[in-house]
Motif scaffolding. Structure first.
Motif, PDB file in Angstrom:
ATOM      1  N   ARG A 212     -67.548 -25.777 -65.676  1.00  0.00           N
ATOM      2  CA  ARG A 212     -67.929 -25.487 -64.289  1.00  0.00           C
ATOM      3  C   ARG A 212     -67.143 -24.286 -63.796  1.00  0.00           C
ATOM      4  O   ARG A 212     -66.098 -24.436 -63.168  1.00  0.00           O
ATOM      5  CB  ARG A 212     -67.611 -26.731 -63.458  1.00  0.00           C
ATOM      6  N   LYS A 213     -67.662 -23.111 -64.074  1.00  0.00           N
ATOM      7  CA  LYS A 213     -66.901 -21.895 -63.722  1.00  0.00           C
ATOM      8  C   LYS A 213     -66.927 -21.612 -62.231  1.00  0.00           C
ATOM      9  O   LYS A 213     -66.278 -20.686 -61.762  1.00  0.00           O
ATOM     10  CB  LYS A 213     -67.401 -20.699 -64.509  1.00  0.00           C
ATOM     11  N   THR A 214     -67.656 -22.410 -61.480  1.00  0.00           N
ATOM     12  CA  THR A 214     -67.575 -22.304 -60.024  1.00  0.00           C
ATOM     13  C   THR A 214     -66.371 -23.081 -59.498  1.00  0.00           C
ATOM     14  O   THR A 214     -66.051 -23.012 -58.318  1.00  0.00           O
ATOM     15  CB  THR A 214     -68.846 -22.867 -59.370  1.00  0.00           C
ATOM     16  N   GLU A 215     -65.719 -23.833 -60.365  1.00  0.00           N
ATOM     17  CA  GLU A 215     -64.515 -24.564 -59.985  1.00  0.00           C
ATOM     18  C   GLU A 215     -63.278 -23.753 -60.380  1.00  0.00           C
ATOM     19  O   GLU A 215     -62.318 -23.660 -59.630  1.00  0.00           O
ATOM     20  CB  GLU A 215     -64.511 -25.927 -60.693  1.00  0.00           C
ATOM     21  N   VAL A 216     -63.313 -23.213 -61.581  1.00  0.00           N
ATOM     22  CA  VAL A 216     -62.217 -22.379 -62.094  1.00  0.00           C
ATOM     23  C   VAL A 216     -62.851 -21.218 -62.859  1.00  0.00           C
ATOM     24  O   VAL A 216     -63.728 -21.444 -63.691  1.00  0.00           O
ATOM     25  CB  VAL A 216     -61.321 -23.193 -63.073  1.00  0.00           C
TER      26      VAL A 216
ATOM     27  N   PRO B  63     -74.490 -20.814 -61.313  1.00  0.00           N
ATOM     28  CA  PRO B  63     -74.094 -20.067 -60.126  1.00  0.00           C
ATOM     29  C   PRO B  63     -72.687 -19.491 -60.293  1.00  0.00           C
ATOM     30  O   PRO B  63     -71.959 -19.898 -61.194  1.00  0.00           O
ATOM     31  CB  PRO B  63     -74.118 -21.129 -59.037  1.00  0.00           C
ATOM     32  N   GLN B  64     -72.345 -18.583 -59.390  1.00  0.00           N
ATOM     33  CA  GLN B  64     -71.027 -17.957 -59.449  1.00  0.00           C
ATOM     34  C   GLN B  64     -70.061 -18.558 -58.438  1.00  0.00           C
ATOM     35  O   GLN B  64     -68.865 -18.322 -58.524  1.00  0.00           O
ATOM     36  CB  GLN B  64     -71.138 -16.452 -59.205  1.00  0.00           C
ATOM     37  N   SER B  65     -70.581 -19.266 -57.484  1.00  0.00           N
ATOM     38  CA  SER B  65     -69.659 -19.874 -56.523  1.00  0.00           C
ATOM     39  C   SER B  65     -70.242 -21.185 -56.015  1.00  0.00           C
ATOM     40  O   SER B  65     -71.441 -21.429 -56.115  1.00  0.00           O
ATOM     41  CB  SER B  65     -69.336 -18.934 -55.368  1.00  0.00           C
ATOM     42  N   GLU B  66     -69.349 -21.969 -55.482  1.00  0.00           N
ATOM     43  CA  GLU B  66     -69.700 -23.335 -55.128  1.00  0.00           C
ATOM     44  C   GLU B  66     -69.283 -23.611 -53.687  1.00  0.00           C
ATOM     45  O   GLU B  66     -68.267 -23.093 -53.227  1.00  0.00           O
ATOM     46  CB  GLU B  66     -68.944 -24.276 -56.076  1.00  0.00           C
ATOM     47  N   LEU B  67     -70.062 -24.412 -53.018  1.00  0.00           N
ATOM     48  CA  LEU B  67     -69.679 -24.851 -51.688  1.00  0.00           C
ATOM     49  C   LEU B  67     -68.903 -26.153 -51.809  1.00  0.00           C
ATOM     50  O   LEU B  67     -69.194 -26.966 -52.682  1.00  0.00           O
ATOM     51  CB  LEU B  67     -70.925 -25.063 -50.820  1.00  0.00           C
ATOM     52  N   GLU B  68     -67.960 -26.319 -50.917  1.00  0.00           N
ATOM     53  CA  GLU B  68     -67.126 -27.526 -50.981  1.00  0.00           C
ATOM     54  C   GLU B  68     -67.882 -28.725 -50.381  1.00  0.00           C
ATOM     55  O   GLU B  68     -68.487 -28.595 -49.317  1.00  0.00           O
ATOM     56  CB  GLU B  68     -65.847 -27.280 -50.176  1.00  0.00           C
ATOM     57  N   VAL B  69     -67.827 -29.841 -51.081  1.00  0.00           N
ATOM     58  CA  VAL B  69     -68.421 -31.061 -50.521  1.00  0.00           C
ATOM     59  C   VAL B  69     -67.546 -31.503 -49.344  1.00  0.00           C
ATOM     60  O   VAL B  69     -66.342 -31.705 -49.513  1.00  0.00           O
ATOM     61  CB  VAL B  69     -68.488 -32.177 -51.575  1.00  0.00           C
ATOM     62  N   PRO B  70     -68.120 -31.638 -48.159  1.00  0.00           N
ATOM     63  CA  PRO B  70     -67.303 -32.036 -46.999  1.00  0.00           C
ATOM     64  C   PRO B  70     -66.751 -33.448 -47.177  1.00  0.00           C
ATOM     65  O   PRO B  70     -67.276 -34.222 -47.986  1.00  0.00           O
ATOM     66  CB  PRO B  70     -68.298 -31.999 -45.832  1.00  0.00           C
ATOM     67  N   ASP B  71     -65.727 -33.769 -46.412  1.00  0.00           N
ATOM     68  CA  ASP B  71     -65.200 -35.122 -46.525  1.00  0.00           C
ATOM     69  C   ASP B  71     -66.208 -36.119 -45.944  1.00  0.00           C
ATOM     70  O   ASP B  71     -67.188 -35.735 -45.305  1.00  0.00           O
ATOM     71  CB  ASP B  71     -63.811 -35.256 -45.907  1.00  0.00           C
TER      72      ASP B  71
END
Lengths: 323, 602
Positions: free
Chosen positions: A236-240, B375-383
């Motif tokens: 998961r390169k969107t994590e690291v 994808p190249q980036s991820e959105l954070e899962v809210p609490d």
């Protein structure tokens, strides 16, 4: 009629006996397969292994050693407390055994004074996803790479190079508060910031360093226990997308075409040590050394631990206070 | 008598021997998952989100065949399909009525770990601890390739902001040089039911705030955020409990050559794009079904702002019905599915492996419309508190609905079901009344009943009992009217379907989801079988003609086939003709859940 009844009865008995035997056989086979308690006959040597060494410690002779695997931070906290019961041996990274007595000294507890021997060494590295390696090389040119990525952690890659593909810079380490390699990785980051592996604690009040630390603590990803940053990046390169790793790990990866190795300069070495607290603990030195060497670790250049334990205690506290 | 006793003893012993040896009686059921006798094995029931049923059934079969044991006892893993949101609601209610809801699970595998937070927040304790991811698939925006290209794909990085701009452009696709495609239409599932819907809604609120992490309850309450979300929701075609409804409808439209008019973009998991492009839009190939690739393939847009992953966790539940032995058995199956050989299997089904030893490869490739480097980036899962807040905010900002409920009150609805003396109509009334709470005050809802010989002169086939009006006015009227119904005469299915459709069409409101919910338990029966064929043809022709074309005023007919005697084929045809969905309530005991699923479209 009587004969038929007798035959039916005998048949039923035979089936019951067969079923009992079969069940018994299955039970025995199962208990053989699932009994993982290591109970050596005679003298038992208790060994605590830090998480990073799980794969090697699982191969130790269970007839000779009772092995427990746990994060180095957990062992450190237990051994530095009053009434600590030490194992015969602790397999971990330098300088964790030394940190124990530093912490005990702070609490005016008697030192445990284990014998510590370096048994193998590895080279710390960073691995960056292949698609980002050019951006990293361009954006961090002329600077220590940890200085560069620490300051950009959590920010867009375009802050390093204008034409970069969107997405944040995501350096990943294991938890410096609990994992031995996590703390060594953090030491490399701090050493990288100052371009000096000596880790002079007096410079940590520097305003520039404090600002850099804020970015690091907000943007560096701590990977979940039980996984390495390199594995996390591959899944998961969107994590690291920049992983703190070692030469042994990158050499062993079957997916090396998916990342680029970035050497560290300066580099604080990764040194495996065995701390023996009691007679018998030494028995594990030979086997673990062989296992580590077979697993790709190189020979330790010096059998004595080298890293400053007190500085690493301060480093751990710095991380905890920043997060 | 004694001989009989001996036979019984022999048979019992043989059964004991058989159960000691194995539990090989498992077979794949017609509804998916594993049926079969677990024997004296430790049973590990699983509630899993629908898209991974095939892969997990295969893995469970292999695991069961391996005869892994704990203390001499075999293990029988039994996956059963349960939508993530539906399972979450059942867990909040301590999983009642296993007969109809399925067995109480030991392992819950929703599409995303986020659901565990929702359950724990609503229960007030941690019954669903953080799970171990099994396989991954990112949320993407699926678009027909020509439409994506009109937006700049593949050269331009697209994102939620482009979708929002398009949704807010009065000229629709004309602003991008394609007036023939009409307005921009978004397909999005209900976030209370579906992970894709939940993830898209989270992403929508992130896009509204400009954040990629740290979404707060305060963010959700800001007027500009509410306005932004409302504008996105305005372009929604309809909602629903599963993305498969959109994909199946899209595929059918594609086969008729008009995929570009049904919808412009749908929020789905990457895996679904692969399934669609290989001609298998629902991911399940039935026996004899031949996969035929679509004319207009879909491409996956990985939003530039970042996206969310479905991480398909194995959550071993901390529930009173889960024993320590079952937890240990569940852990063994969890370890089994992480093995490289088994992770290679998940890849075959279009999921991304969670084991780093298994690299991403085919079928995750450009030929299938997806990009393994994204994808190249991820959105954070809210609490969890914010997640619940997202659902609450969406409930207010979702697109309004205008719905006509059409209820069959024919004589056969008086048939008794179950042992408590209830009739089919009793259960339908209860379900319909329960569903009223799921509409918001600004939704408009009306009620027709239908059967033969209605009205003062006994010549009508339907009666409008409650004219369509906002729920703020109609809620109590609808409840009273529904509860007053009694079973009457015949089932004039075709003529009433057409009449209801035409009435809804005449009252069409472009700002709302316009729909008819049509429940019946019978076949067409209007006392004159001679004209049935013509009536059917007229009905389908009317529905189809009214639903085609880029500027059609779409009224969707969601049909419920109720009880064993309903004309399933006709009800499916009605739903397909209006690009809606057909729901199966052949077991009357499931009608409450089915009604809930139907109302999820609004």
């Amino acid at each position: 009629m009587t004969v038929k009844r007798l035959l039916a009865f005998l048949g039923a008995v035979a089936l019951i006996v067969g079923a009992v035997f079969l069940r018994d056989a299955l039970d025995n086979r199962s208990s053989d397969a699932t009994d993982t308690t290591n109970k050596p006959a005679g003298r038992t040597v208790t060994v605590v292994c830090s998480t990073e060494f799980r794969a090697f410690c699982d191969q130790l002779d269970t007839k000779k050693f009772i092995v427990t695997v746990e994060p180095a931070g957990a062992t450190l906290d237990r051994l530095s407390a009053s009434g600590a019961v030490a194992p015969d041996a602790w397999i971990t990274l330098d300088p964790f055994p030394g940190m124990t007595d530093v912490l005990r000294n702070v609490d005016t507890l008697a030192p445990l004074s284990p014998d510590v021997v370096a048994v193998a060494a590895d080279v710390p590295e960073l691995a960056v996803t292949a698609t980002r390696s050019d951006t990293l090389a361009l954006g961090c040119s002329g600077r220590s790479v940890w200085n560069c990525i620490g300051g950009a952690a959590g920010l867009q890659w375009s802050t390093l190079s204008a034409d970069a593909t969107s997405g944040p810079v995501l350096p990943g380490i294991t938890d410096p508060a609990t994992e031995a390699f996590g703390l060594v990785s953090f030491a490399n980051a701090v050493g990288g910031y100052f371009s000096n592996p000596a880790l002079d604690t007096s410079s940590w009040t520097d305003a520039g360093f404090r600002a850099w630390m804020r970015t690091v603590s907000a943007g560096v990803r701590v990977t979940v226990p039980g996984t390495t940053p390199l594995d996390t990046m591959l899944v998961r390169k969107t994590e690291v997308n920049i992983a703190a790793t070692t030469k042994t790990q990158t050499d062993a990866s079957t997916r090396s075409n998916e990342f680029t190795v970035v050497p560290l300069d300066p580099a604080i070495p990764v040194v495996a040590v065995v701390a023996t607290f009691a007679d018998g603990g030494n028995d594990v030195v030979g086997p673990i050394t062989s296992l580590l060497r077979a697993g790709g670790w190189s020979a330790a250049s010096d059998p004595k631990p080298q890293l400053p334990a007190g500085t690493f205690v301060a480093l751990r506290r710095l991380w905890e206070e920043s997060n | 008598m004694k001989r009989l006793r001996n036979i019984v003893i022999g048979a019992t012993v043989a059964a004991l021997v058989a159960s000691a040896c194995s539990s090989d009686t498992a077979k794949t059921s017609t509804t998916g998952g594993l049926d079969g006798d677990a024997g004296d094995c430790i049973t590990v029931d699983m509630a899993i989100s629908p898209e991974k049923l095939t892969v997990l059934t295969e893995l469970a079969n292999t695991f069961n065949d391996n005869k892994t044991e704990i203390d001499g006892k075999c293990i029988f893993v039994r996956p059963a399909r349960k939508a993530s949101g539906a399972a979450a609601r059942l867990l909040v209610d301590s999983w009642p009525d296993p007969t109809n809801n399925g067995p109480q699970p030991v392992i819950w595998s929703p599409a995303s770990n986020g659901w565990a937070g929702v359950v724990n927040e609503q229960v007030g304790s941690v019954v669903a601890p953080p799970g171990t991811p099994f396989m991954l698939t990112p949320l993407v925006i699926a678009m027909p390739k020509p439409m994506a290209e009109a937006l700049g794909y593949p050269g331009k990085q697209l994102g939620f902001s482009d979708i929002v701009d398009l949704a807010n452009t009065p000229d629709g696709w004309a602003a991008y040089g394609h007036p023939e495609w009409g307005a921009f239409k978004l397909g999005k599932t209900n976030p209370n039911f579906s992970t894709s819907g939940l993830n898209f809604t989270i992403a929508e609120y992130y896009a509204a705030t400009g954040k990629t992490s740290g979404l707060t309850l305060e963010d959700l309450q800001r007027p500009n955020v509410a306005e932004f979300a409302g504008n996105v929701e305005k372009s929604v075609v309809h909602y629903g409990d599963t993305t498969l409804t959109f994909l199946n409808n899209w595929y059918r439209a594609d086969q008729r050559g008009n995929a570009l008019t049904y919808t412009s973009a749908v929020a789905v998991e990457e895996k679904s794009v692969i399934d669609y492009n290989t001609g298998n839009p629902d991911g399940i190939l039935d026996p004899g079904e031949v996969a035929r690739p679509p004319r207009d393939p879909l491409v996956a847009i990985y939003p530039k702002e970042g996206t969310l992953f479905s991480d398909n966790p194995f959550i071993i539940l901390d529930e009173p019905w889960v024993t320590a032995e079952q937890k240990a058995a569940a852990k063994l199956f969890q370890d089994f599915v992480q093995q490289p050989d088994n992770q290679a299997k998940v890849l075959q089904f279009g999921f991304r492996p969670n084991n780093p030893a298994v690299p991403i490869s085919d079928p995750i490739n450009a030929a299938n419309g997806v990009d393994p480097t994204q994808p190249q980036s991820e959105l954070e899962v809210p609490d969890s508190k914010v997640l619940v807040g997202v659902l609450d905010a969406w409930a207010q900002q979702r697109k309004d609905a205008k719905v006509l409920l059409v209820l069959d009150v024919s004589g056969s609805m008086g048939d008794s079901v179950g042992s408590e003396g209830k009739t089919k109509l009793d259960l339908a009334i209860q379900a319909a009344v329960n569903s009223l709470d799921k509409f918001k005050d600004s939704d408009e809802v009306g009620l027709w009943i239908f059967t033969t010989d209605l009205g003062p002169d006994a010549t009508s086939t339907y009666l409008e009992l409650v004219p369509t009006a906002p729920m703020s006015e109609n809620r109590d009227k609808l409840k009273s009217a529904i509860e007053a119904q009694r079973p009457l005469n015949g089932t004039p299915l075709y003529t009433v379907t057409q009449a209801a459709y035409e009435a809804a069409k005449a009252a069409y409101d472009p700002a709302k989801i316009n729909a008819v919910v049509f429940l019946t338990d019978g076949q067409n029966d209007d006392a004159n079988p001679d004209d049935d064929q013509q009536q059917y043809a007229d009905m389908i022709s009317t529905l189809t003609a009214g639903s085609e074309g880029v500027n059609s005023e779409s009224v969707r007919m969601f049909t419920i086939s109720y009880g064993a005697g309903a004309d399933t084929a006709t009800l499916k045809a009605i739903a397909e003709a209006t690009t809606a969905a057909y729901y199966d309530a052949s077991n009357p005991a499931t009608i409450d859940q089915v009604f809930t699923n139907v109302v999820s479209n609004f």
